[in-house]
Design a protein around this motif. Structure first.
Motif, PDB file in Angstrom:
ATOM      1  N   MET A 157      11.699  12.292  14.431  1.00  0.00           N
ATOM      2  CA  MET A 157      11.208  11.298  15.369  1.00  0.00           C
ATOM      3  C   MET A 157       9.673  11.261  15.305  1.00  0.00           C
ATOM      4  N   PRO A 158       9.056  10.057  15.261  1.00  0.00           N
ATOM      5  CA  PRO A 158       7.596   9.984  15.241  1.00  0.00           C
ATOM      6  C   PRO A 158       7.010  10.509  16.549  1.00  0.00           C
ATOM      7  N   THR A 159       5.807  11.006  16.485  1.00  0.00           N
ATOM      8  CA  THR A 159       5.143  11.506  17.685  1.00  0.00           C
ATOM      9  C   THR A 159       4.741  10.347  18.592  1.00  0.00           C
ATOM     10  N   LEU A 160       4.464  10.667  19.844  1.00  0.00           N
ATOM     11  CA  LEU A 160       3.998   9.643  20.770  1.00  0.00           C
ATOM     12  C   LEU A 160       2.696   9.033  20.264  1.00  0.00           C
ATOM     13  N   GLU A 161       1.806   9.875  19.746  1.00  0.00           N
ATOM     14  CA  GLU A 161       0.534   9.376  19.246  1.00  0.00           C
ATOM     15  C   GLU A 161       0.733   8.343  18.145  1.00  0.00           C
ATOM     16  N   THR A 162       1.685   8.610  17.247  1.00  0.00           N
ATOM     17  CA  THR A 162       1.973   7.670  16.163  1.00  0.00           C
ATOM     18  C   THR A 162       2.484   6.345  16.707  1.00  0.00           C
ATOM     19  N   LEU A 163       3.376   6.417  17.686  1.00  0.00           N
ATOM     20  CA  LEU A 163       3.933   5.202  18.284  1.00  0.00           C
ATOM     21  C   LEU A 163       2.862   4.392  19.001  1.00  0.00           C
ATOM     22  N   LEU A 164       1.953   5.074  19.689  1.00  0.00           N
ATOM     23  CA  LEU A 164       0.879   4.368  20.387  1.00  0.00           C
ATOM     24  C   LEU A 164      -0.031   3.650  19.398  1.00  0.00           C
ATOM     25  N   LEU A 165      -0.300   4.310  18.282  1.00  0.00           N
ATOM     26  CA  LEU A 165      -1.145   3.693  17.253  1.00  0.00           C
ATOM     27  C   LEU A 165      -0.505   2.445  16.661  1.00  0.00           C
ATOM     28  N   GLN A 166       0.816   2.424  16.611  1.00  0.00           N
ATOM     29  CA  GLN A 166       1.526   1.300  15.997  1.00  0.00           C
ATOM     30  C   GLN A 166       1.569   0.069  16.896  1.00  0.00           C
ATOM     31  N   LEU A 167       1.309   0.237  18.193  1.00  0.00           N
ATOM     32  CA  LEU A 167       1.315  -0.890  19.117  1.00  0.00           C
ATOM     33  C   LEU A 167       0.069  -1.743  18.928  1.00  0.00           C
ATOM     34  N   ASN A 168       0.187  -3.022  19.230  1.00  0.00           N
ATOM     35  CA  ASN A 168      -0.994  -3.878  19.235  1.00  0.00           C
ATOM     36  C   ASN A 168      -1.941  -3.429  20.339  1.00  0.00           C
ATOM     37  N   SER A 169      -3.227  -3.705  20.172  1.00  0.00           N
ATOM     38  CA  SER A 169      -4.192  -3.314  21.199  1.00  0.00           C
ATOM     39  C   SER A 169      -3.868  -4.014  22.512  1.00  0.00           C
ATOM     40  N   LEU A 199       2.198   5.070  36.439  1.00  0.00           N
ATOM     41  CA  LEU A 199       3.384   4.416  35.880  1.00  0.00           C
ATOM     42  C   LEU A 199       4.098   5.358  34.916  1.00  0.00           C
ATOM     43  N   LYS A 200       5.419   5.219  34.831  1.00  0.00           N
ATOM     44  CA  LYS A 200       6.229   5.984  33.887  1.00  0.00           C
ATOM     45  C   LYS A 200       6.753   5.051  32.807  1.00  0.00           C
ATOM     46  N   HIS A 201       6.712   5.511  31.561  1.00  0.00           N
ATOM     47  CA  HIS A 201       7.096   4.682  30.429  1.00  0.00           C
ATOM     48  C   HIS A 201       8.092   5.407  29.527  1.00  0.00           C
ATOM     49  N   ASN A 202       8.855   4.621  28.795  1.00  0.00           N
ATOM     50  CA  ASN A 202       9.766   5.151  27.778  1.00  0.00           C
ATOM     51  C   ASN A 202       9.532   4.369  26.500  1.00  0.00           C
ATOM     52  N   LEU A 203       9.009   5.069  25.481  1.00  0.00           N
ATOM     53  CA  LEU A 203       8.731   4.442  24.201  1.00  0.00           C
ATOM     54  C   LEU A 203       9.525   5.186  23.124  1.00  0.00           C
ATOM     55  N   GLU A 204      10.627   4.594  22.707  1.00  0.00           N
ATOM     56  CA  GLU A 204      11.513   5.209  21.714  1.00  0.00           C
ATOM     57  C   GLU A 204      11.867   6.651  22.097  1.00  0.00           C
ATOM     58  N   ASN A 205      12.299   6.805  23.355  1.00  0.00           N
ATOM     59  CA  ASN A 205      12.736   8.088  23.923  1.00  0.00           C
ATOM     60  C   ASN A 205      11.612   9.099  24.125  1.00  0.00           C
ATOM     61  N   HIS A 206      10.378   8.649  24.046  1.00  0.00           N
ATOM     62  CA  HIS A 206       9.246   9.455  24.503  1.00  0.00           C
ATOM     63  C   HIS A 206       8.921   9.009  25.931  1.00  0.00           C
ATOM     64  N   PHE A 207       9.142   9.887  26.890  1.00  0.00           N
ATOM     65  CA  PHE A 207       8.776   9.577  28.266  1.00  0.00           C
ATOM     66  C   PHE A 207       7.357  10.078  28.507  1.00  0.00           C
ATOM     67  N   PHE A 208       6.520   9.201  29.050  1.00  0.00           N
ATOM     68  CA  PHE A 208       5.145   9.581  29.343  1.00  0.00           C
ATOM     69  C   PHE A 208       4.632   8.715  30.490  1.00  0.00           C
ATOM     70  N   TYR A 209       3.387   8.962  30.891  1.00  0.00           N
ATOM     71  CA  TYR A 209       2.839   8.351  32.100  1.00  0.00           C
ATOM     72  C   TYR A 209       1.433   7.810  31.838  1.00  0.00           C
ATOM     73  N   THR A 210       1.072   6.769  32.575  1.00  0.00           N
ATOM     74  CA  THR A 210      -0.316   6.313  32.570  1.00  0.00           C
ATOM     75  C   THR A 210      -0.835   6.326  34.000  1.00  0.00           C
ATOM     76  N   LEU A 211      -2.041   6.835  34.155  1.00  0.00           N
ATOM     77  CA  LEU A 211      -2.668   6.971  35.472  1.00  0.00           C
ATOM     78  C   LEU A 211      -3.816   5.985  35.588  1.00  0.00           C
ATOM     79  N   TYR A 212      -3.893   5.328  36.753  1.00  0.00           N
ATOM     80  CA  TYR A 212      -4.927   4.341  37.049  1.00  0.00           C
ATOM     81  C   TYR A 212      -5.626   4.801  38.332  1.00  0.00           C
ATOM     82  N   GLY A 213      -6.855   5.287  38.187  1.00  0.00           N
ATOM     83  CA  GLY A 213      -7.566   5.835  39.341  1.00  0.00           C
ATOM     84  C   GLY A 213      -8.777   5.019  39.735  1.00  0.00           C
TER      85      GLY A 213
END
Length: 225
Positions: A1-13, A132-146
């Motif tokens: 399975m690709p890493t989360l970092e790899t998947l994030l890089l593959q997304l459009n900006s 927020l909680k996200h699921n990207l190809e079975n990688h669960f992760f979060y983004t924080l907005y402060g």
């Protein structure tokens, strides 16, 4: 399975603030201990710091100043939240800051649900915060907005869905955002542990390796640079 970092890089900006502002109007901002200009102002005073940011943006014909990931700063000496200035002082920033005026729309980075929110009160703290909680190809992760506005958390609910690019909040001013010049603290978090409505955005040198691994560079997703 690709890493989360790899998947994030593959997304459009994507943008997490006002999508009408192109990246050509973004400018890097150095708030590290090596920026000698900061010694000329009272960075503990949000009004002085806001003038510094506004002047910097005007000088560079820009609308957004950004940066801060893995940056050692003196900014946090203003608050006991970050230690007593000794060995375990937390002064290394592990999110990205986007400096722009209060009231600016804040956007969901990618599709996700509201995991937690709160008013993290106190000098130096996040102020109103949404995670927020996200699921990207079975990688669960979060983004924080402060450093949001009070209004941003008044009518929000746990579990609410936000689509990528949908307005999530607006930026708060220094009276509610922990005493800072207006900006968004944006952070990616893999393992949020037992946190619910906040998560450390600054760490000490001893824990840096862990936090850099657990909180990847937000620019993998934003692609500002």
């Amino acid at each position: 399975m690709p890493t989360l970092e790899t998947l994030l890089l593959q997304l459009n900006s994507i943008k997490v603030i006002d999508d009408t502002i192109p990246y050509s109007q973004y400018i890097p901002l150095d708030l590290s201990i090596s920026n000698l200009d900061l010694s000329q102002i009272d960075i503990k005073n949000p009004n002085d710091f806001e003038i510094y940011i506004e002047t910097y943006l005007k000088k560079n014909n820009a609308k957004v100043a950004f940066g801060g990931y893995n940056e050692v700063r003196n900014l946090y000496k203003q608050s006991s939240l970050f230690g007593d200035g000794q060995v375990n002082e937390r002064n290394i920033h592990i999110g990205m800051d986007l400096w722009i005026k209060a009231g600016t729309p804040v956007l969901a980075a990618i599709d996700g649900i509201v995991y937690g929110f709160d008013y993290n009160a106190g000098k130096g703290n996040y102020g109103p915060t949404i995670i927020l909680k996200h699921n990207l190809e079975n990688h669960f992760f979060y983004t924080l907005y402060g450093h949001l506005s009070i209004e941003s958390i008044e009518n929000i609910e746990i579990g609410s869905f936000f689509k990528k690019g949908q307005q999530l909040a607006t930026l708060g001013d220094s009276t509610v955002n922990g005493g800072y010049s207006p900006h968004l603290h944006f952070q990616i978090i893999k393992n949020i542990e037992d946190h619910f409505s906040d998560y450390p955005g600054v760490c000490n040198q001893k824990d840096l390796k862990y936090y850099l691994k657990n909180c990847p560079d937000p620019d993998l997703l934003l692609k500002i640079k």
